[in-house]
Design a protein around this motif. Sequence first.
Motif, short mmCIF file in Angstrom:
data_model
loop_
_atom_site.label_atom_id
_atom_site.label_comp_id
_atom_site.label_asym_id
_atom_site.label_seq_id
_atom_site.Cartn_x
_atom_site.Cartn_y
_atom_site.Cartn_z
N ALA A 33 -44.50 44.90 17.93
CA ALA A 33 -43.18 45.03 18.54
C ALA A 33 -42.22 45.75 17.59
N ASP A 34 -41.13 46.25 18.16
CA ASP A 34 -40.04 46.79 17.35
C ASP A 34 -39.01 45.70 17.04
N LEU A 35 -38.78 44.81 18.02
CA LEU A 35 -37.78 43.75 17.91
C LEU A 35 -38.39 42.44 18.38
N VAL A 36 -38.16 41.38 17.62
CA VAL A 36 -38.60 40.03 17.99
C VAL A 36 -37.37 39.13 18.00
N VAL A 37 -37.27 38.25 19.00
CA VAL A 37 -36.09 37.39 19.13
C VAL A 37 -36.52 35.95 19.34
N LEU A 38 -35.90 35.04 18.59
CA LEU A 38 -36.08 33.60 18.73
C LEU A 38 -34.85 32.98 19.37
N PRO A 39 -34.93 31.73 19.84
CA PRO A 39 -33.79 31.11 20.53
C PRO A 39 -32.74 30.53 19.58
N GLU A 40 -31.73 29.95 20.18
CA GLU A 40 -30.64 29.29 19.47
C GLU A 40 -31.10 27.95 18.88
N LEU A 41 -30.72 27.72 17.63
CA LEU A 41 -30.89 26.42 16.97
C LEU A 41 -32.27 25.80 17.18
N TRP A 42 -33.29 26.66 17.20
CA TRP A 42 -34.64 26.15 17.42
C TRP A 42 -35.15 25.23 16.30
N PRO A 43 -34.66 25.34 15.05
CA PRO A 43 -35.17 24.39 14.04
C PRO A 43 -34.82 22.94 14.37
N THR A 44 -33.60 22.70 14.84
CA THR A 44 -33.14 21.33 15.08
C THR A 44 -33.13 20.96 16.56
N GLY A 45 -32.87 21.93 17.43
CA GLY A 45 -32.56 21.67 18.83
C GLY A 45 -31.06 21.75 19.03
N ALA A 46 -30.65 22.48 20.06
CA ALA A 46 -29.22 22.75 20.27
C ALA A 46 -28.40 21.51 20.61
N PHE A 47 -29.06 20.46 21.12
CA PHE A 47 -28.33 19.24 21.47
C PHE A 47 -28.59 18.09 20.51
N ALA A 48 -29.32 18.34 19.44
CA ALA A 48 -29.63 17.29 18.46
C ALA A 48 -28.50 17.18 17.46
N LEU A 199 -31.47 40.72 26.80
CA LEU A 199 -32.60 39.92 26.35
C LEU A 199 -32.06 38.51 26.08
N ALA A 200 -32.33 37.59 27.00
CA ALA A 200 -31.81 36.23 26.91
C ALA A 200 -32.98 35.29 26.64
N VAL A 201 -32.95 34.64 25.48
CA VAL A 201 -34.13 33.90 24.98
C VAL A 201 -33.77 32.43 24.81
N GLY A 202 -34.37 31.58 25.63
CA GLY A 202 -34.10 30.15 25.55
C GLY A 202 -35.24 29.39 24.92
N THR A 203 -35.05 28.08 24.82
CA THR A 203 -36.09 27.19 24.31
C THR A 203 -36.75 26.45 25.46
N ALA A 204 -37.95 25.98 25.18
CA ALA A 204 -38.64 25.05 26.05
C ALA A 204 -38.56 23.67 25.40
N GLY A 205 -39.05 22.66 26.11
CA GLY A 205 -39.08 21.32 25.55
C GLY A 205 -37.80 20.56 25.79
N THR A 206 -37.50 19.63 24.90
CA THR A 206 -36.37 18.71 25.06
C THR A 206 -35.60 18.60 23.75
N HIS A 207 -34.27 18.70 23.85
CA HIS A 207 -33.40 18.49 22.69
C HIS A 207 -32.61 17.21 22.93
N ALA A 208 -32.88 16.19 22.16
CA ALA A 208 -32.10 14.94 22.26
C ALA A 208 -32.00 14.48 23.71
N ASP A 209 -33.12 14.44 24.39
CA ASP A 209 -33.24 14.01 25.78
C ASP A 209 -32.62 15.00 26.78
N VAL A 210 -32.25 16.19 26.33
CA VAL A 210 -31.75 17.21 27.23
C VAL A 210 -32.88 18.20 27.51
#
Length: 267
Positions: A33-48, A199-210
């Motif tokens: 790829a030329d550009l790779v994008v990760l989501p917001e606050l993926w190390p902790t979770g945006a709602f943690a 390019l809108a990149v979200g997370t999967a899974g659950t952040h603090a029950d969200v």
Amino acid sequence: MRASLIQIAVDPDESVDSRRRRAAALVREQSGADLVVLPELWPTGAFAYDLFAAEAEPLVGGPTYEVMAEAAADAGVWLHAGSIVERGAGFDGPLYNTSLVFSPAGELTRTYRKIHRFGFDKGEAVMMAAGAELVTVPLPEATLGLATCYDLRFPELFRGLVDAGADVLVIPAGWPERRRAHWTLLARARAVENQSYVLAVGTAGTHADVRQAGHSIAVDPWGEVLAEAGSGEQVLTVDLDLTGLGVTREQFPALKDRVLGLAEPRR
């Protein structure tokens, strides 16, 4: 320009260090790829929120910075590493929701502190300080305009980025499942009104029950969806025709027809 969007899953039972290593491995797999994008606050979770202070990092030299810089260099890609909880200067410095962009040499080239903080006087809105600057990133193929999650609801920010030369709008997020319809609607709207790729990149899974929405999405300047993820961990790879973007703006030159500086309405 080829872009890979990494919709990483956030599992509260996985350690932050383990998730960093896993995300770095996913970045290395995108070496074409030329550009790779990760989501917001993926190390902790945006709602943690309870992890924000404990996991806050300095802008340079923190654990996420180190693994992402190395991964960008190993893959030879421009890397928007999503965002981290940044600890500002000093032991008790303010917290920011800060995006990091690395060059293919692993050098930190741009940072963006999230301007619109979510929470309505709770959570991020009171725990983090607001950014104050629009940020663009010139790449060989395009100019990125940076925004984060809740910013997506504020069209004036994106118009400012386009006026500054952006033609690809990059939006990492931790968007909740219960408002997923807004996520896709707003991503397409920002693309159409600004005649830009989104390019809108979200997370999967659950952040603090969200529960997270997932459904990362790439949209062209006509609002057509080029690719959309499901609800689980996934990597999307799309090719963006930047020449075609210029043609779109020439054939349908709506941006030049804006009327600015209107008088205040009569009261």
